[in-house]
Design a protein around this motif. Structure first.
Motif, PDB file in Angstrom:
ATOM      1  N   ALA A 268     -30.580 142.103  21.650  1.00  0.00           N
ATOM      2  CA  ALA A 268     -31.465 141.123  22.278  1.00  0.00           C
ATOM      3  C   ALA A 268     -30.872 139.718  22.283  1.00  0.00           C
ATOM      4  CB  ALA A 268     -32.817 141.119  21.560  1.00  0.00           C
ATOM      5  N   GLU A 269     -29.839 139.491  21.456  1.00  0.00           N
ATOM      6  CA  GLU A 269     -29.222 138.156  21.416  1.00  0.00           C
ATOM      7  C   GLU A 269     -28.029 138.046  22.346  1.00  0.00           C
ATOM      8  OE1 GLU A 269     -28.929 136.489  17.328  1.00  0.00           O
ATOM      9  OE2 GLU A 269     -29.996 138.333  16.783  1.00  0.00           O
TER      10      GLU A 269
ATOM     11  N   VAL B 172     -38.755 143.214  22.363  1.00  0.00           N
ATOM     12  CA  VAL B 172     -37.700 143.159  21.352  1.00  0.00           C
ATOM     13  C   VAL B 172     -38.113 144.043  20.174  1.00  0.00           C
ATOM     14  CG1 VAL B 172     -36.415 141.692  19.747  1.00  0.00           C
ATOM     15  CG2 VAL B 172     -37.002 140.829  22.035  1.00  0.00           C
TER      16      VAL B 172
ATOM     17  N   TRP C 210     -38.294 135.530  15.460  1.00  0.00           N
ATOM     18  CA  TRP C 210     -38.548 135.643  16.904  1.00  0.00           C
ATOM     19  C   TRP C 210     -39.826 134.954  17.353  1.00  0.00           C
ATOM     20  CZ3 TRP C 210     -34.799 137.787  19.921  1.00  0.00           C
ATOM     21  CH2 TRP C 210     -33.791 138.496  19.240  1.00  0.00           C
TER      22      TRP C 210
ATOM     23  N   ALA D 273     -35.510 134.028  21.142  1.00  0.00           N
ATOM     24  CA  ALA D 273     -35.958 134.859  22.264  1.00  0.00           C
ATOM     25  C   ALA D 273     -35.632 134.105  23.555  1.00  0.00           C
ATOM     26  CB  ALA D 273     -37.457 135.128  22.168  1.00  0.00           C
TER      27      ALA D 273
ATOM     28  N   VAL E 152     -34.636 137.605  28.018  1.00  0.00           N
ATOM     29  CA  VAL E 152     -35.511 138.626  27.431  1.00  0.00           C
ATOM     30  C   VAL E 152     -36.973 138.409  27.840  1.00  0.00           C
ATOM     31  CG1 VAL E 152     -36.480 139.447  25.248  1.00  0.00           C
ATOM     32  CG2 VAL E 152     -34.018 139.086  25.455  1.00  0.00           C
TER      33      VAL E 152
ATOM     34  N   LEU F 167     -42.921 141.948  20.631  1.00  0.00           N
ATOM     35  CA  LEU F 167     -42.178 142.459  19.467  1.00  0.00           C
ATOM     36  C   LEU F 167     -42.776 143.759  18.959  1.00  0.00           C
ATOM     37  CD1 LEU F 167     -42.002 138.982  17.780  1.00  0.00           C
ATOM     38  CD2 LEU F 167     -39.989 140.281  18.509  1.00  0.00           C
TER      39      LEU F 167
ATOM     40  N   GLY G 249     -32.423 142.255  16.471  1.00  0.00           N
ATOM     41  CA  GLY G 249     -33.359 142.722  17.488  1.00  0.00           C
ATOM     42  C   GLY G 249     -32.669 143.421  18.645  1.00  0.00           C
TER      43      GLY G 249
ATOM     44  N   ALA H  23     -33.455 144.596  22.583  1.00  0.00           N
ATOM     45  CA  ALA H  23     -34.351 144.547  23.740  1.00  0.00           C
ATOM     46  C   ALA H  23     -34.299 145.899  24.424  1.00  0.00           C
ATOM     47  CB  ALA H  23     -33.908 143.459  24.707  1.00  0.00           C
TER      48      ALA H  23
END
Ligand code: TXA
Ligand code: MG
Length: 330
Positions: A34-35, A57, A68, A98, A102, A111, A129, A131
């Motif tokens: 997710a990053e 996420v 987050w 976030a 995303v 989440l 995390g 996604a």
């Protein structure tokens, strides 16, 4: 078989910007770090999903919430404690971690801690995390087995982890706790009654919202065959009327229906949780048989029955976005 080697490879792929299919208890997800903005963009490209539809996420456990979400209200904590890992997604105000990629540029982030040993193992090893939307092409039926993913997305993903059939079978319940009173944005694998019991108050379903929840589009989860909804007592009559029009008709419903012997039936039990578990797999199987129309029996409107009825009515909705469907001429 899922070996430790394969899990290592999955985590390594995520670290390097890969996109993998990950089993969860609800449906299979199309997962990226997710990053990693580029990897997240690839998820959108593979799915064919509009970039302004935000992703969920997935985090290893509730300890990661403050990374987050900049505000974690007490009601969010209570729900996380009661139902994570499990089929519950919380929408909260986001931190800068976030990114717009995303969240679709919204000030909130969705989440969830998935309740599947493979997903949990991958998230724990990654320590961050992931996604992941459902691992299907946009607007189509969600996958509940590795084989479904393989058939839909095959070579477009770097790795498909096989964790067996998803045990819940419909997507997570999304609860918005980002502003004021809680509301359900998408009914799903956690029953509203269970959420209300923990919060000690009524939680309304609010599916029409300015937020882009793709599962709330009218036509979604759509097989290629037409879908006609029926309460159990109407099903046989519906089948006969459609057959009288010369249509090839299949039925999704319980064994208790007294159907003509030459009608193909795909077993969807009458009990809501049982129906949820097999719904997507049966929709896919039925669709492969080339029927013109599928008559789908609705389960009772309680517990997971709400989510099943919701998905079936979206599968039955007129397609507004599929260019392969030609408008009938007058
Ligand atoms: O069970 C699930 O939730 C599965 C598994 C893979 O975890 N995931 C899933 O993802 O269903 P997806 O992308 O198919 O659906 C996620 C839904 C979308 O409808 C999206 O619009 C909504 O979550 N969503 C994501 N972020 C949101 C936000 N900030 N506010 C409101 N809705 C949001
Ligand atoms: Mg989806």
């Amino acid at each position: 078989m899922l070996t430790p080697d394969l899990l290592d490879r999955a985590v390594e792929l995520l670290r390097r910007g890969g996109v993998i299919a990950l089993p969860t208890e609800t449906v299979y997800g199309l997962a990226a770090n997710a990053e990693d903005e580029l990897a997240v963009r690839r998820v959108f490209a593979i799915k064919g999903r509009p970039a302004n539809h935000p992703l969920i996420v997935h985090i290893p456990d509730e300890e990661y919430l403050p990374e987050w979400a900049r505000e974690v209200p007490d009601e969010a904590k209570a729900l996380a404690r009661a139902f994570w890992p499990g089929p519950l997604t919380l929408v909260l105000r986001r931190t800068s971690k976030a990114t717009d990629a995303v969240t679709g540029g919204q000030d909130t982030v969705a989440l969830r801690v998935p309740g599947h040993s493979v997903a949990m193992e991958v998230l724990e090893r990654l320590g961050g995390g992931v996604a992941a939307p459902s691992a299907n092409r946009f607007g189509r039926v969600s996958p509940t087995t590795a084989e479904h993913v393989q058939r839909d997305l095959g070579d477009d993903v770097d790795l498909v982890l096989d964790g067996g059939p998803s045990t819940v079978g419909v997507e997570s319940t999304i609860v918005d706790l980002s502003s004021g009173a809680p509301a359900i944005l998408r009914p799903g694998g956690l029953a509203t009654e269970d959420i209300e019991r923990v919060l000690g108050r009524a939680v309304p379903v609010r599916t029409s919202t300015t937020v882009r929840v793709s599962g709330s589009l009218e036509s979604h989860y759509a097989p290629r065959a037409g879908v006609v909804l029926a309460e159990p007592h109407e099903a046989v009559q519906r089948v006969e009327a459609l057959r009288a029009q010369g249509l090839r008709v299949g039925v999704l419903g319980p064994a208790s229906l007294s159907l003509p012997t030459d009608v193909q039936r795909f077993d969807v039990p009458g009990d809501p949780a049982g129906a949820a578990r097999v719904l997507y797999a049966r929709l896919r199987e039925a669709d492969e048989q080339g029927h013109d129309v599928l008559v789908a029996c609705l389960p009772a409107a309680s517990g997971l029955g709400i989510a099943v009825r919701d998905r079936l009515s979206r599968a039955a909705a007129p397609r507004t976005f599929d260019p392969s469907i030609v408008e009938p001429t007058k």
